[in-house]
Design an enzyme around this catalytic site. Sequence first.
Site, PDB file in Angstrom:
ATOM      1  N   ALA B  93      -0.540 -11.852   5.194  1.00  0.00           N
ATOM      2  CA  ALA B  93       1.023 -11.422   5.149  1.00  0.00           C
ATOM      3  C   ALA B  93       1.351 -11.073   3.859  1.00  0.00           C
ATOM      4  O   ALA B  93       1.249 -11.552   2.790  1.00  0.00           O
ATOM      5  CB  ALA B  93       1.829 -12.558   5.752  1.00  0.00           C
ATOM      6  N   ASP B  94       1.719  -9.726   4.010  1.00  0.00           N
ATOM      7  CA  ASP B  94       2.628  -9.196   2.781  1.00  0.00           C
ATOM      8  C   ASP B  94       4.084  -9.654   3.043  1.00  0.00           C
ATOM      9  O   ASP B  94       4.319 -10.090   3.972  1.00  0.00           O
ATOM     10  CB  ASP B  94       2.298  -7.857   2.359  1.00  0.00           C
TER      11      ASP B  94
END
Lengths: 329, 140
Positions: B93-94
């Site tokens: 996840a960014d």
Amino acid sequence: MFSFVSKRLSLMMMTKVCCFQRNFSSALPPLVPVKLPSKMETHFWYVLPDEVKSESLLSQYSELLSPREKKNLYHMQGDQFKKSALLARVLVRTTIARYQTNCQVNPRSLKFKKTIYGKPEVDWENGDKWCPPPLHFNISHTSSLVACGVTVNVPIGIDVEEKQRRLKNKILAFAKRYFSPDEVKLLTAISDPEIQRQELIKLWTLKEAYVKAVGRGFSAAPFNTFTIRARVVKMGGFHHFDTQHSEASEIVVESSDDPENLTRNWQFALLDLAGSHYAAICIEKENSAGGEAGVPMRLTVWKTIPFVEDERVSGTGAVVPISGLIKQL
Amino acid sequence: MATFSAITSVIFAPSLKPSLSNNVIAERTSNLKMAIGGWRKNRFPSLKTNRFCVSCSAKPETVQKVCEIVRRQLALPAETELTSESKFSALGADSLDTVEIVMSLEEEFGIGVEEENSQNITTVQEAADLIEKLVEKKAA
């Protein structure tokens, strides 16, 4: 005089030790040094993970990581993601090491720490006053592009995002939740959903780059408290921009919440990078007392594979300015 | 925890952000350690383990719902293991993913998450705990 001599000796010894370590610890060739950007310049380095195919090279890369970085990498799920995470650490380590032209630094020996607000920076731990340069850096990566921006003396923030990135949430709902009212207005006015999506992603990268440049974390500058927009600037005088038109667009940020930031000048660039990504760069203009309007960001961009090759791509089709006042070098 | 706050506020009063809520303390612990330099490790109580001791009882349904949302947001393949301890960053996840997850959780549970708190949601468990706290507050 004697203290100077002993300092020289210890510096030489340290150099020797660094080189000694490097030659024996891995089969990687020595890093090619790079000159620091000047005060008015920004350097931008990127790696395309798909171009790094050699398993043995990747394995040598992982040897450069600190124990903690290795541990983080170990826990990551997804090969593509793991690879780009590895390359991000390698890129930042090798890039910073290459700028140390006075003493050859082993990229593996660099230590990193975080500021009190969580922004990563180099931990120049030793007492030797060999005066590390006032180098600032920031990294960003997706699974298909890894980037590192470098400046001297001024903070920098960057963000890269795949052009094709799709949101899971509805575009306007997302914008209403996170962006400022003016930005929502601007996006709402776009009728083509694809253009709307692109503009949202571009805006996101600019806002991220700004928050990362400010370096105080997401909560210090909530996205809906500042507006980023482009304003047209008439070209005049001696500035040459990367545009055929007589007008260029400058990107500005207006903060509704934090008057302190209103007096500082933040300079932005938005690029179409490698045909696949939007890249936003935000740096603080050095002359914060009103700064000259219309001064472009002097930018040099390299595509690189650490230890293998560099290719300067600024001014080529790999780097297409979208907005912001940019002068590619 | 109270003692810890007292110590840090004495030493850092001028520069430290006032937002040292419970959620943030453990995050900041390692930052502070590095920033101070001279502190020895054993000066700081280990806070991370008991940070959420008041709320480590998030209902399994909540955790399950969070997992579903995370899995959907990150388009995780079926074989990817997802537990309450799973860290978003380790799942790929960014920052954009994280805010999308927060937004989806808000919609799902009918709550509003402050920016300060959303920054500190790093695992499924943390998200579930915060959700329950907010749901409770809302019901009160």
